[in-house]
Design an enzyme around this catalytic site. Structure first.
Site, short mmCIF file in Angstrom:
data_model
loop_
_atom_site.label_atom_id
_atom_site.label_comp_id
_atom_site.label_asym_id
_atom_site.label_seq_id
_atom_site.Cartn_x
_atom_site.Cartn_y
_atom_site.Cartn_z
N GLY A 1 0.83 -1.20 0.00
CA GLY A 1 0.00 0.00 0.00
C GLY A 1 0.86 1.25 0.00
O GLY A 1 2.02 1.22 -0.43
N CYS A 2 0.30 2.34 0.49
CA CYS A 2 1.03 3.61 0.54
C CYS A 2 2.33 3.43 1.32
O CYS A 2 2.33 2.93 2.45
CB CYS A 2 0.18 4.69 1.19
SG CYS A 2 1.04 6.26 1.38
N PHE A 3 3.43 3.84 0.73
CA PHE A 3 4.73 3.55 1.34
C PHE A 3 5.04 4.34 2.60
O PHE A 3 5.92 3.98 3.35
CB PHE A 3 5.87 3.64 0.34
CG PHE A 3 5.95 4.85 -0.56
CD1 PHE A 3 5.57 6.12 -0.17
CD2 PHE A 3 6.44 4.69 -1.85
CE1 PHE A 3 5.67 7.21 -1.02
CE2 PHE A 3 6.56 5.78 -2.71
CZ PHE A 3 6.18 7.04 -2.29
N TRP A 4 4.32 5.41 2.88
CA TRP A 4 4.65 6.23 4.05
C TRP A 4 4.52 5.46 5.36
O TRP A 4 5.44 5.45 6.17
CB TRP A 4 3.75 7.46 4.12
CG TRP A 4 3.95 8.47 3.04
CD1 TRP A 4 5.04 8.63 2.23
CD2 TRP A 4 3.02 9.46 2.65
NE1 TRP A 4 4.84 9.67 1.37
CE2 TRP A 4 3.60 10.20 1.60
CE3 TRP A 4 1.74 9.81 3.08
CZ2 TRP A 4 2.96 11.27 0.98
CZ3 TRP A 4 1.10 10.87 2.47
CH2 TRP A 4 1.71 11.59 1.43
#
Length: 190
Positions: free
Chosen positions: A36-39
């Site tokens: 998913g979103c890498f953050w």
């Protein structure tokens, strides 16, 4: 000329080759994960003892030197990934996999939460035959815990392109703790 070919217009695409970068220190190894979103994935690994460094970026695609906007445009084939530099003596690869499975829903093909697109797919990208073996065994064990089929891809790590600097350690820069062992909840957006 397309970004997908070499200077002669037909050479092999370097983006399809292996990630040939070296780990950021003696005794360290590399791992790549898409969840998913890498953050938030990055912050989770930053907090893990034995992880020396993390980087967010793009891999597994066919577009040379993609930007975040390129990847979000859905035409590059890249996944948002976190590349982890870790000490296997302090943090075995199996521990990295445990974190990976706990961090996302591996049964959704191109979606994590409300974020949809091929860049948000679930993937384990290995650097060695041993990582591949452990990843496949881990997937088999996790499949027994899920009713739905796990759709995580397990593939060799391809060339890694770092995301723009503002994406690196994004949540840490936004005030969330990256201290080793921190268990504070991770907020997605700073």
């Amino acid at each position: 000329m397309s970004n997908d070919t070499g200077a002669d217009g037909g050479a092999a695409n370097p983006d399809l080759g292996p990630d040939a970068d070296a780990a950021a220190g003696e005794g360290l190894e590399l791992a790549q994960f898409a969840a998913g979103c890498f953050w938030s994935v990055e912050l989770t690994y930053q907090r893990l003892p034995g992880v020396a460094r993390t980087e967010v970026g793009f891999s597994q695609g066919h577009h040379h030197e993609p930007t975040y906007d390129d990847v979000c445009g859905q035409g590059t084939g890249h996944a948002e990934v976190v590349r982890v530099h870790y000490d296997p003596k302090a943090c075995p690869y199996g521990v990295l996999l445990d974190v990976f499975w706990a961090k996302h829903r591996p049964t959704t093909l191109i979606r994590q939460g409300d974020e949809a697109g091929t860049q948000y797919r679930s993937g384990i990208y290995y650097y060695t035959a041993e990582q591949e073996r452990v990843a496949r065994e881990s997937l088999e064990a996790k499949q027994e815990e899920w009713k739905e089929k796990i759709v995580t891809e397990i593939l060799p790590a391809r060339r890694f392109y770092p995301a723009e600097e503002y994406h690196q350690r994004y949540l840490e820069k936004g005030g969330q703790s990256a201290q080793k062992g921190c268990t504070d909840p991770i907020r997605r957006y700073g």
